[in-house]
Design a protein around this motif. Structure first.
Motif, PDB file in Angstrom:
ATOM      1  N   UNK A   1      -4.410  16.654  -2.104  1.00  0.00           N
ATOM      2  CA  UNK A   1      -5.054  16.839  -0.796  1.00  0.00           C
ATOM      3  C   UNK A   1      -3.963  17.045   0.257  1.00  0.00           C
ATOM      4  N   UNK A   2      -4.099  18.068   1.040  1.00  0.00           N
ATOM      5  CA  UNK A   2      -3.106  18.349   2.070  1.00  0.00           C
ATOM      6  C   UNK A   2      -3.792  18.387   3.428  1.00  0.00           C
ATOM      7  N   UNK A   3      -3.378  17.516   4.332  1.00  0.00           N
ATOM      8  CA  UNK A   3      -3.937  17.418   5.675  1.00  0.00           C
ATOM      9  C   UNK A   3      -5.438  17.178   5.682  1.00  0.00           C
ATOM     10  N   UNK A   4      -5.924  16.428   4.713  1.00  0.00           N
ATOM     11  CA  UNK A   4      -7.316  16.024   4.719  1.00  0.00           C
ATOM     12  C   UNK A   4      -8.317  17.040   4.222  1.00  0.00           C
ATOM     13  N   UNK A   5      -7.879  18.024   3.463  1.00  0.00           N
ATOM     14  CA  UNK A   5      -8.821  19.060   3.031  1.00  0.00           C
ATOM     15  C   UNK A   5      -9.897  18.534   2.084  1.00  0.00           C
TER      16      UNK A   5
ATOM     17  N   UNK B   1       0.841  -1.170   0.000  1.00  0.00           N
ATOM     18  CA  UNK B   1       0.000   0.000   0.000  1.00  0.00           C
ATOM     19  C   UNK B   1       0.888   1.234   0.000  1.00  0.00           C
ATOM     20  N   UNK B   2       0.462   2.243  -0.701  1.00  0.00           N
ATOM     21  CA  UNK B   2       1.239   3.471  -0.734  1.00  0.00           C
ATOM     22  C   UNK B   2       1.149   4.188   0.606  1.00  0.00           C
ATOM     23  N   UNK B   3       2.068   5.082   0.840  1.00  0.00           N
ATOM     24  CA  UNK B   3       2.042   5.823   2.085  1.00  0.00           C
ATOM     25  C   UNK B   3       0.894   6.818   2.051  1.00  0.00           C
ATOM     26  N   UNK B   4       0.229   6.968   3.172  1.00  0.00           N
ATOM     27  CA  UNK B   4      -0.894   7.882   3.273  1.00  0.00           C
ATOM     28  C   UNK B   4      -0.456   9.140   4.003  1.00  0.00           C
ATOM     29  N   UNK B   5      -1.124  10.234   3.709  1.00  0.00           N
ATOM     30  CA  UNK B   5      -0.738  11.503   4.307  1.00  0.00           C
ATOM     31  C   UNK B   5      -1.217  11.656   5.746  1.00  0.00           C
TER      32      UNK B   5
END
Length: 60
Positions: free
Chosen positions: A29-33, A1-5
């Motif tokens: 997407x940055x910090x869940x926006x 799985x790819x790394x998630x933010x």
């Protein structure tokens, strides 16, 4: 799985689990926006309910 933010990425409706390619919206997407929780149209199975219950108590 790819790394998630952030940890909730895997429950986002835009997150792609089955492929190695990232969804373009995830890249911007940055910090869940753009986070939007995946909604279910069916009842949870007993196994899914127990897994959810176990995760709730592990977080404490």
């Amino acid at each position: 799985m790819s790394q998630v933010k952030f940890p909730d990425c895997v429950s986002c409706r835009y997150f792609i689990r089955k492929t190695r390619r990232n969804n373009p919206i995830c890249g911007s997407c940055d910090n869940g926006e753009f986070y939007e929780e995946r909604s279910r149209n069916r009842e949870l199975s007993d196994n899914e309910l127990m897994n959810m219950f176990g995760r709730m108590h592990r977080d404490d």
